[in-house]
Design an enzyme around this catalytic site. Structure first.
Site, PDB file in Angstrom:
ATOM      1  N   ARG A   1      -2.205  12.790   4.867  1.00 46.37           N
ATOM      2  CA  ARG A   1      -2.806  13.221   6.123  1.00 46.37           C
ATOM      3  C   ARG A   1      -2.207  14.535   6.647  1.00 46.37           C
ATOM      4  O   ARG A   1      -2.946  15.412   7.104  1.00 46.37           O
ATOM      5  CB  ARG A   1      -2.568  12.111   7.162  1.00 46.37           C
ATOM      6  CG  ARG A   1      -3.207  12.336   8.512  1.00 46.37           C
ATOM      7  CD  ARG A   1      -2.641  11.310   9.524  1.00 46.37           C
ATOM      8  NE  ARG A   1      -2.559   9.989   8.937  1.00 46.37           N
ATOM      9  CZ  ARG A   1      -3.474   9.034   9.075  1.00 46.37           C
ATOM     10  NH1 ARG A   1      -4.521   9.232   9.826  1.00 46.37           N
ATOM     11  NH2 ARG A   1      -3.319   7.863   8.488  1.00 46.37           N
TER      12      ARG A   1
ATOM     13  N   CYS B   1     -26.769   2.084  13.303  1.00 46.91           N
ATOM     14  CA  CYS B   1     -27.276   0.940  14.050  1.00 46.91           C
ATOM     15  C   CYS B   1     -26.152   0.006  14.474  1.00 46.91           C
ATOM     16  O   CYS B   1     -26.152  -1.181  14.113  1.00 46.91           O
ATOM     17  CB  CYS B   1     -28.315   0.209  13.205  1.00 46.91           C
ATOM     18  SG  CYS B   1     -29.627   1.303  12.690  1.00 46.91           S
TER      19      CYS B   1
ATOM     20  N   TYR C   1      -8.939  11.107   5.356  1.00 44.67           N
ATOM     21  CA  TYR C   1      -9.486   9.765   5.595  1.00 44.67           C
ATOM     22  C   TYR C   1     -10.832   9.781   6.305  1.00 44.67           C
ATOM     23  O   TYR C   1     -11.185   8.833   6.995  1.00 44.67           O
ATOM     24  CB  TYR C   1      -8.472   8.891   6.366  1.00 44.67           C
ATOM     25  CG  TYR C   1      -7.156   8.796   5.629  1.00 44.67           C
ATOM     26  CD1 TYR C   1      -7.068   8.112   4.417  1.00 44.67           C
ATOM     27  CD2 TYR C   1      -6.025   9.427   6.116  1.00 44.67           C
ATOM     28  CE1 TYR C   1      -5.877   8.059   3.714  1.00 44.67           C
ATOM     29  CE2 TYR C   1      -4.821   9.373   5.414  1.00 44.67           C
ATOM     30  CZ  TYR C   1      -4.763   8.689   4.216  1.00 44.67           C
ATOM     31  OH  TYR C   1      -3.585   8.641   3.521  1.00 44.67           O
TER      32      TYR C   1
HETATM   33  C1  LIG Z   1      -1.430   6.100   2.152  1.00 50.32           C
HETATM   34  C2  LIG Z   1      -0.193   6.366   1.405  1.00 50.32           C
HETATM   35  C3  LIG Z   1       0.452   7.593   1.531  1.00 50.32           C
HETATM   36  C4  LIG Z   1      -0.044   8.699   2.422  1.00 50.32           C
HETATM   37  O1  LIG Z   1      -0.070   8.364   3.777  1.00 50.32           O
HETATM   38  P1  LIG Z   1      -0.369   9.497   4.860  1.00 50.32           P
HETATM   39  O2  LIG Z   1      -0.401   8.769   6.144  1.00 50.32           O
HETATM   40  O3  LIG Z   1      -1.682  10.092   4.513  1.00 50.32           O
HETATM   41  O4  LIG Z   1       0.734  10.494   4.743  1.00 50.32           O
HETATM   42  C5  LIG Z   1       1.585   7.804   0.791  1.00 50.32           C
HETATM   43  N1  LIG Z   1       2.077   6.839  -0.042  1.00 50.32           N
HETATM   44  C6  LIG Z   1       1.465   5.654  -0.184  1.00 50.32           C
HETATM   45  C7  LIG Z   1       2.039   4.655  -1.099  1.00 50.32           C
HETATM   46  C8  LIG Z   1       0.325   5.368   0.522  1.00 50.32           C
HETATM   47  O5  LIG Z   1      -0.267   4.182   0.371  1.00 50.32           O
END
Ligand SMILES: *Cc1c(COP(=O)(O)O)cnc(C)c1O
Length: 452
Positions: free
Chosen positions: A308, A380, A410
């Site tokens: 993210r 909907c 996301y």
């Molecule tokens: C989702 C996830 C991330 C990334 O999370 P962010 O919130 O996008 O930084 C990193 N490592 C693992 C194992 C994850 O499941």
């Protein structure tokens, strides 16, 4: 076209977004109104220089902070946040690493020619076919999540006569300060080997029983998402390093690596104030150094997995307004429902997590007094909300454009074709031009799946 920096809280919007002389918004000089005409709406826009600056910032700040404590830190971009091969090629050029968690995500890495050695594969239920694909691709690490998986990886490595690096995902019992549905490290959830029940020790012993097939690199934890301080990382790192010490004592093996996962928070609304990569890096390096001193173990090579925080703030979504409806919400509140041409299909996070976003008028400037508005989609469901509460100019009308901030992560990744809506394109914007990273789906794409 003369531009001034956008009037809105600039820690939410990508750095290439400016206000044009006529009051509309532009991304690297491309007026959003022109992008909407050319590419249609809704559309996801990615500010490529902003994205690259974030990727470099993580790479350089974490490397520098960890070099200062005698080790280094690798950044694995979490592909699940958003993935396409054009992005993967950029990350490769920037010398980042990549995390994938299915054979589909691995196929995107392969299409981009991303080096296997810099690829990690996650997943709590990788199929045998996925494990095979990962070994064939030569991934640098598999992050293993169960005893069954250890058995499957050993069998696959034997079949292929290779030795594979593994990390063990550990449930540290730490729960990051975040929404319950996206917290992933407390006990009552599916990921990882539990520390408290001795499962993690057992898994380490099991991996070490297969030295011809597996190399135990170290422990991994991912404590949650949208994390704004380092307290959770401190607790997790201390527990992982204590585990490392235990493995050294029980087996005489020094584990060379430690992965602290991702989850670094970003600003969706003006009140969100995430730490900068530099601050986070300094704090995590200090935490790892102190924990290793206490345990009297050498400092391992560290990795982190931001998704993210690299792609999220670089992305915005552009929508067109279709209807504007005043609704008597309570006796003393009239809420303006502004319906746009997308919604929960291109951004399910408000419906899934009650996530907050920020929207602004994008095609013109308005000096009208603002009203309490709710931006909603065209699906909907009454829960089909894009931005729950937003002050917006009172003269917003059909045909106006709205931009929603921080939709790079996301949103496309979690998008659906609910109500047979075709998914929007992802357009990569630089001063030089606009590239289509993913085209808009067509009705024919949807119908192509149908049998007789
Ligand atoms: C989702 C996830 C991330 C990334 O999370 P962010 O919130 O996008 O930084 C990193 N490592 C693992 C194992 C994850 O499941």
């Amino acid at each position: 076209m003369t531009s001034t920096p956008v009037r809105l809280a600039d820690h939410i919007w990508p750095s290439g977004l400016t206000e044009t002389a006529d009051g509309g918004l532009a991304l690297h000089g491309h007026a959003l109104i022109d992008l909407a005409r050319t590419y249609g709406t809704p559309a996801y826009l990615v500010d490529v220089p902003d994205l690259l600056a974030r990727a470099r910032d993580f790479r350089d700040e974490f490397r520098t902070a960890f070099e200062a404590i005698g080790t280094t830190c690798d950044v694995f971009y979490a592909g699940k946040a958003f993935l396409c091969s054009a992005l993967v090629r950029l990350l490769d050029a920037e010398d980042l690493n990549l995390d994938v968690c299915t054979s589909g995500e691995l196929a995107v890495a392969a299409k981009a020619g991303f080096p296997g050695a810099r690829t990690g594969m996650h997943g709590n239920n990788k199929s045998v076919a996925e494990i095979d694909a990962a070994l064939d691709y030569g991934v640098g690490r598999l992050i293993v999540d169960s005893l069954e998986e250890i058995e499957r990886v050993v069998a696959a490595a034997r079949r292929k006569n290779v030795r594979v690096g593994v990390m063990l995902r550990v449930k540290t019992g730490v729960e990051a300060h975040t929404h319950e549905f996206i917290a992933t490290a407390h006990e009552d959830q599916k990921f990882g080997f539990s520390l408290s029940g001795g499962q993690a020790t057992e898994a380490a012993a099991e991996v070490l029983r297969h030295p011809d097939e597996l190399q135990l690199l170290g422990f991994h934890s991912h404590i949650g998402s949208q994390i704004f301080d380092s307290d959770g990382f401190r607790a997790a790192a201390e527990r992982l390093i204590a585990m490392q010490l235990q493995v050294a004592q029980d087996h005489g093996v020094l584990l060379p690596e430690l992965d602290l996962g991702g989850g670094f928070g970003i600003a969706y609304v003006p009140e969100d104030e995430p730490l900068s990569p530099r601050e986070m890096a300094a704090q995590l390096a200090a935490i790892v150094q102190a924990a290793c001193e206490t345990a009297q173990t050498p400092v391992p090579r560290v990795s982190i997995e931001p998704g993210r925080a690299i792609i999220g703030p670089a992305g915005i979504t552009l929508y067109e307004v279709g209807t504007v409806k005043p609704v008597q919400a309570t006796d003393d509140l009239t809420r303006t429902y502004i319906s746009v041409d997308g919604g929960m299909s291109d951004n399910p996070r408000p419906a899934l997590y009650e996530a907050d976003y920020t929207a602004t008028l994008a095609n013109r400037h308005s000096d009208e007094p603002t009203t309490q508005a709710r931006v909603v989609g065209k699906h909907c469901e009454s829960g089909d909300i894009v931005v729950r509460n937003q002050q917006l100019p009172g003269d917003i009308r059909p045909g106006d454009l709205l931009a929603v901030a921080a939709t790079g992560a996301y949103c496309r990744a979690l998008s659906s074709q609910y109500n047979h809506i075709t998914r929007p394109p992802v357009l990569a914007v630089t001063a030089d031009g606009v590239r289509t990273w993913l085209r808009r789906e067509t009705i024919d794409d949807l119908l192509a799946l149908e049998g007789e």
